[in-house]
Write a protein that holds these residues in place. Structure first.
Motif, short mmCIF file in Angstrom:
data_model
loop_
_atom_site.label_atom_id
_atom_site.label_comp_id
_atom_site.label_asym_id
_atom_site.label_seq_id
_atom_site.Cartn_x
_atom_site.Cartn_y
_atom_site.Cartn_z
N SER A 9 -0.82 8.49 2.33
CA SER A 9 -2.09 8.66 1.63
C SER A 9 -3.02 9.51 2.46
O SER A 9 -2.98 9.48 3.69
N GLY A 55 -2.03 3.98 -6.16
CA GLY A 55 -2.80 4.61 -5.10
C GLY A 55 -3.84 3.74 -4.43
O GLY A 55 -4.76 4.27 -3.78
N TYR A 56 -3.69 2.43 -4.53
CA TYR A 56 -4.66 1.50 -3.92
C TYR A 56 -3.96 0.59 -2.91
O TYR A 56 -2.75 0.38 -2.97
N LEU A 63 -8.61 4.34 1.24
CA LEU A 63 -8.30 3.93 -0.12
C LEU A 63 -9.15 2.75 -0.58
O LEU A 63 -9.57 1.92 0.23
N GLY A 64 -9.37 2.69 -1.89
CA GLY A 64 -9.94 1.49 -2.47
C GLY A 64 -8.92 0.36 -2.43
O GLY A 64 -7.72 0.60 -2.35
N LEU A 118 -13.31 2.72 -7.68
CA LEU A 118 -12.78 2.45 -6.33
C LEU A 118 -12.35 3.69 -5.56
O LEU A 118 -12.07 3.61 -4.36
N LYS A 119 -12.26 4.82 -6.22
CA LYS A 119 -11.81 6.06 -5.54
C LYS A 119 -12.92 6.63 -4.68
O LYS A 119 -14.09 6.44 -4.94
N GLN A 179 0.83 -1.20 0.00
CA GLN A 179 0.00 0.00 0.00
C GLN A 179 0.87 1.25 0.00
O GLN A 179 2.04 1.20 0.37
N ASN A 220 -11.63 2.00 2.14
CA ASN A 220 -12.91 2.69 1.98
C ASN A 220 -14.06 1.71 1.68
O ASN A 220 -15.16 2.13 1.35
N GLU A 250 -10.04 3.40 -11.31
CA GLU A 250 -10.16 4.84 -11.05
C GLU A 250 -11.63 5.26 -11.02
O GLU A 250 -12.03 6.08 -10.17
N GLN A 251 -12.40 4.70 -11.90
CA GLN A 251 -13.83 5.04 -12.00
C GLN A 251 -14.63 4.51 -10.82
O GLN A 251 -15.60 5.15 -10.38
N LYS A 295 -14.53 -0.15 -0.79
CA LYS A 295 -14.73 -0.44 -2.21
C LYS A 295 -13.64 -1.41 -2.64
O LYS A 295 -12.45 -1.13 -2.46
#
Length: 286
Positions: A84, A115-116, A88-89, A285-286, A80, A167, A282-283, A169
């Motif tokens: 951050s 970024g996940y 995060l997703g 999990l953010k 990870q 998060n 990106e669509q 997701k």
């Protein structure tokens, strides 16, 4: 490389053939033992030369983790971002039928670098984890209990959702054997947000109504064995109005994303497929 050699290697890795039988057939196709031994590294690959994200990357936290499943203690490679903002997703990475190899660990780092939270699961945990010898690893897959294996894979998604910085997701991406498991998770886990299957076995048509996640299905044009299941699966996805994208990359071989295997890796296709994969995450999990 001669397509007959590529097909033979696919047979070796998926049926699987015994190594001595594979080498004998390879020698015949290649025109001799010396030629076969020269070709072999191009098929089996070199993990050390394929790392895209260093194991010493200062921006990432990397650790081997263990967590409970119903059936055993599962092992995984958790990576990870070190710094951050906010939660995060999370993405579960499911390996090919060789286990949690250095290549799959590198894929896990690539996702974390974007970024996940990323977890490379070790589906061979019931046997103590992925062995160093790939032939031994492949043989263990036939010994996995099918029902328990699905429960074990799902435990990785549950683990990710339970992390304090998650998060909730969750996405999943898998390759070959792992691609099939991605489709199974889409059926099995109604909480799953996004699923990306690379050249993986399709879910049963009767199970398609259970799918809730957004799907991305990535196939290699030369992969006749896997592609035979596409028409019925896509028809069921359309009939049930599922949210999916399906791409067939003409001329690409099975395992086109595996940059440790020069004979089958396709840099151009791999880059495009990866861009699409990360676009979906990106669509969603953010």
């Amino acid at each position: 490389m001669d397509q007959k050699i590529i097909n033979l290697f696919d047979e070796y890795t998926h049926k699987p053939l015994k190594r001595e039988v594979f080498l004998a057939k390879l020698s015949k196709l290649a025109g001799g033992t010396a030629a076969a031994l020269a070709i072999l590294p191009m098929l089996e690959g070199n993990y050390a030369m394929a790392n895209q994200v260093s194991v010493q990357d200062a921006d990432l936290l990397m650790e081997d983790v263990s967590y409970p499943s119903k059936n055993c203690t599962m092992k995984g490679y958790l990576v990870q971002p070190k710094l951050s903002k906010g939660k995060l997703g999370a993405v579960l990475v499911i390996h090919e039928n060789r286990g949690l190899t250095p290549h799959i660990k590198d894929v896990t780092r690539r996702i974390a670098k974007a970024g996940y939270i990323a977890l490379g699961i070790d589906a061979l945990s019931p046997f103590g984890g992925t062995p160093a010898n790939e032939d031994e690893g492949r043989a263990l897959f036939a010994k996995l209990d099918a029902v328990q294996n699905l429960e074990n894979i799902k435990s990785g998604l549950d683990y990710l959702r339970g992390l304090k910085n998650s998060n909730k997701k969750t996405g999943v991406v898998g390759f070959c054997w792992g691609g099939g498991m991605v489709n199974s998770m889409a059926v099995m886990d109604p909480e799953l947000t996004a699923a990306v299957a690379y050249y993986g076995r399709q879910a049963e048509v009767a199970d398609v109504p259970k799918i809730k996640a957004k799907l991305m299905l990535q196939y290699a044009g030369m992969d006749e064995r896997i592609n035979a299941g596409i028409p019925a699966f896509e028809e069921a996805l359309k009939a049930n109005k599922k949210d999916y994208q399906l791409f067939v990359y003409e001329g690409a071989q099975h395992a086109f994303n595996n940059d440790s295997s020069p004979a089958r890796y396709n840099a151009e296709v791999a880059k495009l497929a990866w861009t699409r994969t990360m676009g979906l995450f990106e669509q969603t999990l953010k």
